[in-house]
Design an enzyme around this catalytic site. Structure first.
Site, mmCIF file in Angstrom:
data_model
loop_
_atom_site.group_PDB
_atom_site.id
_atom_site.type_symbol
_atom_site.label_atom_id
_atom_site.label_comp_id
_atom_site.label_asym_id
_atom_site.label_seq_id
_atom_site.Cartn_x
_atom_site.Cartn_y
_atom_site.Cartn_z
ATOM 1 N N LYS A 78 0.828 -1.205 0.000
ATOM 2 C CA LYS A 78 0.000 0.000 0.000
ATOM 3 C C LYS A 78 0.873 1.269 0.000
ATOM 4 O O LYS A 78 0.622 2.197 -0.753
ATOM 5 C CB LYS A 78 -0.945 -0.007 1.209
ATOM 6 C CG LYS A 78 -1.907 -1.200 1.178
ATOM 7 C CD LYS A 78 -2.907 -1.188 2.308
ATOM 8 C CE LYS A 78 -2.298 -1.358 3.672
ATOM 9 N NZ LYS A 78 -1.595 -2.648 3.862
ATOM 10 N N THR A 79 1.904 1.271 0.842
ATOM 11 C CA THR A 79 2.801 2.439 0.878
ATOM 12 C C THR A 79 3.495 2.581 -0.481
ATOM 13 O O THR A 79 3.616 3.690 -1.016
ATOM 14 C CB THR A 79 3.870 2.258 1.983
ATOM 15 O OG1 THR A 79 3.202 1.956 3.206
ATOM 16 C CG2 THR A 79 4.709 3.501 2.151
ATOM 17 N N ASP A 123 -1.636 6.421 6.350
ATOM 18 C CA ASP A 123 -1.645 4.990 6.668
ATOM 19 C C ASP A 123 -2.550 4.776 7.889
ATOM 20 O O ASP A 123 -2.730 5.697 8.692
ATOM 21 C CB ASP A 123 -0.194 4.564 7.006
ATOM 22 C CG ASP A 123 0.013 3.087 6.780
ATOM 23 O OD1 ASP A 123 -0.933 2.402 6.350
ATOM 24 O OD2 ASP A 123 1.131 2.599 7.032
ATOM 25 N N THR A 172 -6.108 -1.666 6.897
ATOM 26 C CA THR A 172 -6.103 -3.121 6.804
ATOM 27 C C THR A 172 -7.526 -3.628 6.656
ATOM 28 O O THR A 172 -7.750 -4.709 6.149
ATOM 29 C CB THR A 172 -5.458 -3.746 8.054
ATOM 30 O OG1 THR A 172 -5.968 -3.064 9.194
ATOM 31 C CG2 THR A 172 -3.952 -3.617 8.012
ATOM 32 N N ARG A 231 6.521 -8.322 1.527
ATOM 33 C CA ARG A 231 7.449 -7.922 2.604
ATOM 34 C C ARG A 231 8.112 -9.163 3.208
ATOM 35 O O ARG A 231 9.318 -9.156 3.472
ATOM 36 C CB ARG A 231 6.705 -7.138 3.694
ATOM 37 C CG ARG A 231 7.569 -6.927 4.945
ATOM 38 C CD ARG A 231 6.916 -6.041 5.972
ATOM 39 N NE ARG A 231 6.820 -4.673 5.492
ATOM 40 C CZ ARG A 231 5.758 -3.900 5.639
ATOM 41 N NH1 ARG A 231 4.692 -4.355 6.264
ATOM 42 N NH2 ARG A 231 5.751 -2.669 5.169
#
Ligand SMILES: Nc1ncnc2c1ncn2[C@@H]1O[C@H](COP(=O)(O)OP(=O)(O)OP(=O)(O)O)[C@@H](O)[C@H]1O
Length: 361
Positions: A78-79, A123, A172, A231
Site C-alpha cells: 500500500k505504501t 496509513d 487493513t 514484505r
C-alpha cells in the site's frame, strides 16, 4: 522473542520472521526495493489497470487525481502504491498515519502546508481521531477546513482554503471506516495476497537489486514460504542470502533456501514455530478438536490473544484450522501437513474422539 513469556501480542507479531508488520531492518532496506512505477509493480493486475486509468485520465485533464483508498493486509504494497501514485502524477508526497493524528489541529497543520497536487498518504486511516476524521470530510470534498480558534462560547471557526490534493488512505480493513469517509474516495482498491508465481518475481527482482545470485528453484522455494506477502518474501530472501554467503558460495539454490529456512523454523508452507505449535497441540493433544481457544492457548504456553491474533489468521487462511462455534478444529489439510494420521471418525465427532466439546472453552 521469548515465546515462554508472551506479554505483548503486537511484539509477538512484529518479531516473527514471518510477521507481516515491518521491523527495523525492513524499514531500512525497503526504500531500496520499492518499485518506482506501475510497470515495475508486480501482481495486483486489476488494481494496477484501474489505477493506471484513473491516473492517466487525471493527467490528461491536467487535474489532481481523485482520492484513493487502499485496503489490504500489511506488507502487500500500500505504501509502495501511494509513492507510485505520486511519482506517476509528478507530485510530491507527504506520509503520515492515523495514530499520529490525534487532534484536528494536527491534521489542519498538515493540510494547510500541502502544495497544489501533493499526495497525502494516510496509513492506518481507520485509527484517526473522530474530530480529525470530521475535518477530513470537508477537506476531501471542498478542499477547505474550518480551524477553530479559542475555546468555549468565544470560539470561532476560521475557514481556510486548501490547494487541491490527493488523499491516499490505507487501511487493513475497509469495513472499519465510517461510510461517510469511505464514500469520499473516488477510487477504492482492495489488495489481495499474492500468488506464489508473483512472489517469485518479487524475489527475483529484489535479488537483482541486492546483487544476489539466485536460481529459479531457489526463488520458488522462498516464494512458497512467504505467506502471500512481498514484505515477508523480501525478508526471507535476506536471511537466505546470509546463509548462502556463510555456508555456501553465495548462490541461492532450492537446497540452500530450504536449509536456510529450516534454520529459521519456517516450514515449506510458511508456518513458523508458533503456528506449528498451535497445530500440533490441536492435533496431537486434542485429537483435532473441537477445543476451546483458552485451552489451546494454555497447551502451547501462549496468551489467548497471541494464538487468536498472531497464529490463527494465517492457519485459517491456509485452510489448516477452522473456528467453529464449539471450538477450534484441525482440518484434513492440517493432518496431512504435519504428516499425521487422523483418528478414525467415530459417530461422535470429526476427530473421532467421540467427545465433542470436551476440551474446554
Ligand atoms: N507489487 C510489488 N512488487 C514488488 N515489491 C513489492 C510489491 N508490493 C510490495 N513490495 C515490497 O514489499 C515491501 C512492503 O511493501 P509496503 O511497505 O508498500 O507494504 P504496505 O502494504 O504499505 O505495508 P504496511 O501496511 O505495513 O504499511 C516493500 O519493500 C516493497 O518493495
Amino acid at each position: 522473542m521469548n515465546w515462554d513469556d508472551p506479554t505483548d501480542t503486537a511484539a509477538a507479531s512484529a518479531e516473527r520472521l514471518v510477521g507481516p508488520a515491518a521491523d527495523r531492518e525492513d524499514q531500512a532496506v525497503e526504500a531500496a526495493l520499492r518499485p518506482k512505477d506501475l510497470g515495475e509493480f508486480i501482481g495486483q493486475e486489476k488494481v494496477r489497470e484501474q489505477l493506471d486509468l484513473v491516473l492517466r485520465a487525471a493527467r490528461a485533464r491536467g487535474a489532481t487525481a481523485d482520492h484513493v483508498l487502499l485496503s489490504g493486509a500489511p506488507g502487500l504494497g500500500k505504501t509502495t502504491l501511494s509513492m507510485i501514485i505520486a511519482a506517476e502524477m509528478g507530485a510530491p508526497i507527504r506520509i503520515t498515519s492515523g495514530p499520529a493524528i490525534q487532534h484536528a489541529g494536527d491534521l489542519a497543520a498538515i493540510l494547510s502546508s500541502l502544495q497544489e497536487g501533493e499526495v497525502l498518504f494516510l496509513d492506518e486511516i481507520h485509527r484517526m481521531s473522530r474530530p480529525a476524521e470530521e475535518m477530513l470530510y470537508m477537506a476531501m470534498e471542498d478542499f477547505r477546513v474550518d480551524v477553530i480558534v479559542g475555546k468555549g462560547p468565544g470560539a470561532t471557526a476560521i475557514p481556510l482554503e486548501l490547494p487541491p490534493f490527493t488523499l491516499v488512505g490505507a487501511t487493513t480493513r475497509a469495513g472499519l471506516l465510517p461510510p461517510p469517509l469511505r464514500d469520499r474516495f473516488g477510487f477504492t482498491a482492495h489488495m489481495e495476497f499474492y500468488e506464489p508465481h508473483e512472489l517469485e518475481r518479487v524475489v527475483h527482482r529484489s535479488a537483482n537489486l541486492l546483487d544476489v545470485g539466485i536460481e529459479p528453484d531457489g526463488a520458488a522455494e522462498i516464494a512458497g514460504r512467504s505467506r502471500g506477502t512481498p514484505r515477508i518474501a523480501n525478508r526471507l530472501l535476506r536471511r537466505v542470502r546470509d546463509y548462502a554467503q556463510v555456508k555456501a558460495d553465495g548462490l541461492i539454490t532450492r537446497e540452500i533456501a530450504a536449509a536456510a529456512l529450516a534454520v529459521y523454523e519456517v516450514d515449506a508452507r510458511g508456518l513458523d514455530r508458533l503456528d506449528r505449535a498451535v497445530l500440533e497441540a490441536l492435533l496431537k493433544l486434542f485429537g483435532g478438536g473441537p477445543v476451546g481457544l483458552s485451552t489451546l492457548a494454555v497447551a502451547v504456553g501462549e496468551e489467548r490473544e497471541t494464538v487468536e491474533e498472531v497464529a490463527e489468521p494465517f492457519l485459517v487462511r491456509e485452510g489448516l484450522l477452522a473456528r467453529t462455534p464449539r471450538g477450534r478444529v484441525g482440518t484434513p489439510a492440517a493432518w496431512a501437513h504435519l504428516g499425521l494420521t487422523p483418528p478414525h471418525a467415530a459417530p461422535g465427532g470429526p476427530a473421532g474422539n467421540g467427545q465433542q466439546g470436551l476440551f474446554g472453552t
